[in-house]
Each structure stands twice: as structure tokens, then as C-alpha cells.
Design an enzyme around this catalytic site. Structure first.
Site, PDB file in Angstrom:
ATOM      1  N   GLY A   7       0.819  -1.207   0.000  1.00 38.79           N
ATOM      2  CA  GLY A   7       0.000   0.000   0.000  1.00 38.79           C
ATOM      3  C   GLY A   7       0.850   1.254   0.000  1.00 38.79           C
ATOM      4  O   GLY A   7       2.031   1.213  -0.340  1.00 38.79           O
ATOM      5  N   SER A   9       1.520   3.231   2.725  1.00 40.03           N
ATOM      6  CA  SER A   9       2.362   3.397   3.920  1.00 40.03           C
ATOM      7  C   SER A   9       3.031   2.101   4.355  1.00 40.03           C
ATOM      8  O   SER A   9       4.077   2.134   5.000  1.00 40.03           O
ATOM      9  CB  SER A   9       1.561   3.976   5.092  1.00 40.03           C
ATOM     10  OG  SER A   9       0.187   4.011   4.857  1.00 40.03           O
ATOM     11  N   ASN A  10       2.437   0.943   4.002  1.00 40.14           N
ATOM     12  CA  ASN A  10       2.939  -0.339   4.488  1.00 40.14           C
ATOM     13  C   ASN A  10       2.897  -1.406   3.412  1.00 40.14           C
ATOM     14  O   ASN A  10       2.154  -1.285   2.438  1.00 40.14           O
ATOM     15  CB  ASN A  10       2.063  -0.840   5.658  1.00 40.14           C
ATOM     16  CG  ASN A  10       2.186   0.037   6.883  1.00 40.14           C
ATOM     17  OD1 ASN A  10       3.286   0.336   7.341  1.00 40.14           O
ATOM     18  ND2 ASN A  10       1.047   0.471   7.395  1.00 40.14           N
ATOM     19  N   ASP A  74      -5.931  -3.667  -4.802  1.00 31.56           N
ATOM     20  CA  ASP A  74      -6.249  -4.207  -3.466  1.00 31.56           C
ATOM     21  C   ASP A  74      -7.766  -4.322  -3.284  1.00 31.56           C
ATOM     22  O   ASP A  74      -8.265  -5.300  -2.714  1.00 31.56           O
ATOM     23  CB  ASP A  74      -5.614  -3.366  -2.350  1.00 31.56           C
ATOM     24  CG  ASP A  74      -5.885  -1.868  -2.498  1.00 31.56           C
ATOM     25  OD1 ASP A  74      -6.386  -1.416  -3.565  1.00 31.56           O
ATOM     26  OD2 ASP A  74      -5.588  -1.124  -1.542  1.00 31.56           O
ATOM     27  N   ARG A  75      -8.497  -3.346  -3.817  1.00 34.05           N
ATOM     28  CA  ARG A  75      -9.966  -3.411  -3.743  1.00 34.05           C
ATOM     29  C   ARG A  75     -10.479  -4.557  -4.616  1.00 34.05           C
ATOM     30  O   ARG A  75     -11.379  -5.297  -4.218  1.00 34.05           O
ATOM     31  CB  ARG A  75     -10.585  -2.071  -4.159  1.00 34.05           C
ATOM     32  CG  ARG A  75     -10.338  -0.973  -3.129  1.00 34.05           C
ATOM     33  CD  ARG A  75     -10.679   0.415  -3.654  1.00 34.05           C
ATOM     34  NE  ARG A  75     -12.108   0.619  -3.859  1.00 34.05           N
ATOM     35  CZ  ARG A  75     -12.626   1.743  -4.383  1.00 34.05           C
ATOM     36  NH1 ARG A  75     -11.817   2.735  -4.747  1.00 34.05           N
ATOM     37  NH2 ARG A  75     -13.929   1.869  -4.515  1.00 34.05           N
ATOM     38  N   ASP A  89     -12.796  -1.808   3.494  1.00 31.16           N
ATOM     39  CA  ASP A  89     -11.367  -1.951   3.818  1.00 31.16           C
ATOM     40  C   ASP A  89     -10.928  -0.670   4.518  1.00 31.16           C
ATOM     41  O   ASP A  89     -10.783   0.384   3.897  1.00 31.16           O
ATOM     42  CB  ASP A  89     -10.567  -2.194   2.536  1.00 31.16           C
ATOM     43  CG  ASP A  89      -9.114  -2.580   2.833  1.00 31.16           C
ATOM     44  OD1 ASP A  89      -8.649  -2.363   3.973  1.00 31.16           O
ATOM     45  OD2 ASP A  89      -8.443  -3.091   1.911  1.00 31.16           O
ATOM     46  N   SER A  92      -5.562   3.417   5.718  1.00 29.70           N
ATOM     47  CA  SER A  92      -5.280   4.851   5.683  1.00 29.70           C
ATOM     48  C   SER A  92      -6.411   5.595   4.963  1.00 29.70           C
ATOM     49  O   SER A  92      -6.692   6.752   5.251  1.00 29.70           O
ATOM     50  CB  SER A  92      -3.922   5.127   5.036  1.00 29.70           C
ATOM     51  OG  SER A  92      -3.872   4.577   3.750  1.00 29.70           O
TER      52      SER A  92
END
Lengths: 209, 209
Positions: A7, A9-10, A74-75, A89, A92
């Protein structure tokens, strides 16, 4: 087998039943001899990932029926796991997607809970505080901390409720468990995105060779 | 007569029927020989305002029935104008206050629309875009711009609707007109806060001497 969901940030990893999270900085230091099946929404990492021989992008293998322009992978991966229902989901950002008969009907986006806190602190030092996760929805708030918490949590709650109607709700992401608690008949599945990725492997077993 | 409502980013003035806005930087340069009747929520300006002889703080004159701890004086001034209803002040934050029989029942806070845009841009460059102010609430969004707009506008709308029930809605602030358009029987009054300040002058005519 090693899966990775990257993602902004991670980067979240799943190795067999072991789940772990690296920051993007840590991720760039991460080395493995194994094949890593990944999906990525982080624009900054696209070229880096292409240059890594053992990283295998699962994105091209998702066959997904939607007219939504630019739906994040991701979605798509999370939606890929259900035939009917609403997926929330909560990371962030909070993304909400609606599926009926395996067709994506559309979706929308809210800021994530942590980012609501950041924006309040940015607006005024008087609005800089922790949220009250126990705030009641049944009485109007009587102090700033509750006023901010009620504003954020109840507006998220009402919009998800309005969307769900009688559909089943599936929550994932860091704040997914917390938000799921507001609803009867909601399922929290930390690994929803990974389940979508695993489904791709099942549908394309030659990826393992 | 000169009135001034000082916030975190701007100072709004009303001189007879002339309304104007200064940034805080401009405000600090502003000089006048007249008495300026003001209210202020900006912590950084408290000492400056006390040192200015022609600035008269109206805050101590508001007699207002609430158990809300730390209710901003701008919210009090707006609430001071009505006996019954819901007040929505949509500026850098959106504050919502509920009044019944001249008693303040409580209130809550959401980020302002401009600040929602900032936080999306902060979360990811993919979420940096203008809102679609015409987005439909009746169909699920099919692109990022609509997904962000629907998330923000519909969550604000649902929370205000849930609060109002059958009460009258009074909107003020920079985005007040836009939000008022979502509701039947809503009133937009740009000068609501100033009306509360004027009421104080009527109740305390010796302030003019």
C-alpha cells in the site's frame, strides 16, 4: 508461499499462516530467495518491483467485472472473494465496494480514522485529541473529544449502513474490526485481500512453477 | 458599527451591511479608529486582542445554557439566534449544534470540505482531485473523483439528516450554501454569527457608549 500486499504506507505479508507488516522503508530492505506473489497500489514502487526477479505481480491475472475506472488492485482482490455483499477496507483510507451476483456495482472512499485525527489537529490545536472509541450514538456530545469522535464514527457508520441495506458486510484493514463492531451480521476478515490473491493462484496453478 | 468574528484561518468583518474577510496576516495589519466588537476562537490572538484598546470582546456577555465543555464562542453566537433547530457552520471545520427550547442539547464536529480534500491528497497522490459537487447519491460511483465526493458529501448529508429529524436547519459558513441545497426547509444565513453578536449589543446597549 509468500504473498505481499503493498500500500501507500505499508507492505503486508502473508507466509503460510504468518502475517506481518513492514513499513515501505523496511520493505525496500527486505530480501528473500522465495517467489513473492504481490499486488501493489504504490506508484513510487512500480519500477522497483519490476526490477525484482522473484516478485510476481498478480494484478494481470484478476478477471473482474466492473465499469469503475481505476479501481485499485487491493480493492479488486478483496472483491474477488465474494459474490454478493459490501466490502469495507478500513486502512489509511476507507474504501467501500458493493458486489451483487459477482458484479462490482461501484464504490466510494472515506479518509481512514487515523487520517481524520490528523486533519482535526491540522484545523486547530483545540481539535487535537484522541478519539473516544466508546462514544454513544444515542446522546449528543458534550465535549470536544466526544464531538470529534461522534462526527467521525457516526458519519462512517451511517454511510455504511445506508449502503449495506440488507447485504452482508465484510470488513478488513487495520480499523476493520473496530468498525465491524457497529454492525450485526458483519464479518471481519483480516486476510480478505490475501484470500483474493490465493484464489488467483488456485485459478492459475502454473504460476507456482 | 463594526463587528469581527475571528477564526483559525480568517477574520470576518461586518460593517453595517458590508461583509468582508481578512486572512489572519491581513487582520494583524488592520487598523481602525472605531470600536470593534469581536469574538475570537484563535488561541494565538488572545493576547494581541487584549492589547488593542478599541477591540471589545463580546464573549463575556453571552448567557448561554449548555453543559457542553469548551463550546467555541462562534458556535455560541450562532446558537444564540434561535430557540429551536439545528445549526450547521460549515467552515474549516463543520460544527453541528442542536437547540431545543433555547437550551443547547449538544453538538459535534466534522472536518470542513476543503480539509477533506487536503487529507485525501495527503493519503495518496491518486486521491488528489477536485470534488464533483454534482455527484449523485442515487447510484454508486464509478471513478475516483465521484468516489471521494460521494464519501464526503453523502456522509455529511446523512449525519445532518439523522440529527435534524424534523427540526429546522440553519446553515452558515463558507460551504453552508452548498450543504443547505441538500435539504428541504433549510435556511442559509451567511450572517448568523453576526446576528448573535448584534443581539448582545441590543441586550447591552451601554456597550455602545
Amino acid at each position: 508461499m509468500l504473498f505481499c500486499d503493498i500500500g501507500n504506507s505499508n507492505a503486508n505479508f502473508l507466509e503460510d499462516h504468518k502475517y506481518f507488516t513492514l513499513s515501505i522503508e523496511q520493505f525496500l530492505e527486505f530480501k528473500s530467495e522465495q517467489k513473492i506473489f504481490y499486488i501493489n497500489v504504490n506508484e513510487n514502487l512500480k519500477n522497483y518491483l519490476k526490477s525484482q526477479k522473484n516478485f510476481i505481480d498478480l494484478e494481470p491475472f484478476f478477471v473482474f467485472d466492473t465499469i469503475y475506472q481505476g479501481l485499485g488492485i487491493d480493492r479488486i482482490a478483496a472483491c474477488y472473494t465474494i459474490d454478493d455483499g459490501v466490502i469495507v477496507d478500513a486502512g489509511s483510507a476507507i474504501t467501500i465496494d458493493i458486489i451483487a451476483n459477482s458484479i462490482h456495482l461501484g464504490g466510494f472512499i472515506l479518509p481512514g480514522i487515523t487520517n481524520f485525527r490528523k486533519i482535526y489537529a491540522h484545523i486547530s490545536p483545540r481539535l487535537k485529541c484522541e478519539f473516544n472509541t466508546q462514544v454513544s450514538f444515542d446522546a449528543f456530545p458534550q465535549k470536544t473529544k466526544d464531538a470529534l469522535s461522534y462526527g467521525v464514527f457516526k458519519s462512517i457508520y451511517l454511510l455504511i449502513k445506508d449502503t449495506a441495506q440488507n447485504k452482508k458486510l465484510y470488513f478488513t484493514g487495520g480499523d476493520g474490526q473496530f468498525l465491524a463492531n457497529y454492525f450485526d451480521n458483519a464479518i471481519y476478515d483480516k486476510l480478505l485481500v490475501f484470500r483474493g490473491m490465493k484464489k488467483i493462484i488456485q485459478e492459475n496453478p502454473n504460476l507456482l512453477i
